[in-house]
Design a protein around this motif. Sequence first.
Motif, PDB file in Angstrom:
ATOM      1  N   MET A   1       0.838  -1.183   0.000  1.00  0.00           N
ATOM      2  CA  MET A   1       0.000   0.000   0.000  1.00  0.00           C
ATOM      3  C   MET A   1       0.884   1.249   0.000  1.00  0.00           C
ATOM      4  O   MET A   1       1.817   1.363   0.783  1.00  0.00           O
ATOM      5  CB  MET A   1      -0.911  -0.030   1.225  1.00  0.00           C
ATOM      6  N   GLU A   2       0.580   2.171  -0.905  1.00  0.00           N
ATOM      7  CA  GLU A   2       1.340   3.409  -1.001  1.00  0.00           C
ATOM      8  C   GLU A   2       0.901   4.378   0.093  1.00  0.00           C
ATOM      9  O   GLU A   2      -0.270   4.419   0.467  1.00  0.00           O
ATOM     10  CB  GLU A   2       1.111   4.060  -2.362  1.00  0.00           C
ATOM     11  N   PRO A   3       1.849   5.178   0.584  1.00  0.00           N
ATOM     12  CA  PRO A   3       1.465   6.185   1.586  1.00  0.00           C
ATOM     13  C   PRO A   3       0.594   7.266   0.948  1.00  0.00           C
ATOM     14  O   PRO A   3       0.621   7.475  -0.257  1.00  0.00           O
ATOM     15  CB  PRO A   3       2.808   6.760   2.044  1.00  0.00           C
ATOM     16  N   ASN A   4      -0.186   7.943   1.784  1.00  0.00           N
ATOM     17  CA  ASN A   4      -1.015   9.047   1.305  1.00  0.00           C
ATOM     18  C   ASN A   4      -0.139  10.181   0.794  1.00  0.00           C
ATOM     19  O   ASN A   4       0.985  10.375   1.253  1.00  0.00           O
ATOM     20  CB  ASN A   4      -1.880   9.604   2.443  1.00  0.00           C
ATOM     21  N   HIS A   5      -0.697  10.942  -0.120  1.00  0.00           N
ATOM     22  CA  HIS A   5      -0.036  12.164  -0.573  1.00  0.00           C
ATOM     23  C   HIS A   5      -0.002  13.131   0.609  1.00  0.00           C
ATOM     24  O   HIS A   5      -0.934  13.151   1.427  1.00  0.00           O
ATOM     25  CB  HIS A   5      -0.821  12.764  -1.736  1.00  0.00           C
ATOM     26  N   PRO A   6       1.047  13.942   0.717  1.00  0.00           N
ATOM     27  CA  PRO A   6       1.126  14.888   1.839  1.00  0.00           C
ATOM     28  C   PRO A   6      -0.083  15.818   1.944  1.00  0.00           C
ATOM     29  O   PRO A   6      -0.468  16.196   3.049  1.00  0.00           O
ATOM     30  CB  PRO A   6       2.404  15.687   1.557  1.00  0.00           C
TER      31      PRO A   6
END
Length: 65
Positions: A1-6
Motif C-alpha cells: 500500500m502506497e502512503p497518502n499524498h502529503p
Amino acid sequence: MEPNHPIIDLTEQLMRETDLPQAKARALVQRIWDAGVAEGTRRMTDDLAAANRETEELRRTLDNE
C-alpha cells in the motif's frame, strides 16, 4: 500500500486539529501547498539562471585563454 499524498495527510490533520470541514481544510492546504510549489519553482529557476550565467562566464574565460 502506497502512503497518502502529503496534501491528504495535512488535510486530515488540519481537520482533526481545527474541526474544519473537509472542503475548507482541503482548500486551505491546497492554497498553502500551491504557494510553496510556486516559491520552490521560483527559487529553482533563479538558481538555474545563476548557474547558466556562471557557465557562460567560464566559457568566455576559457575562450579568451
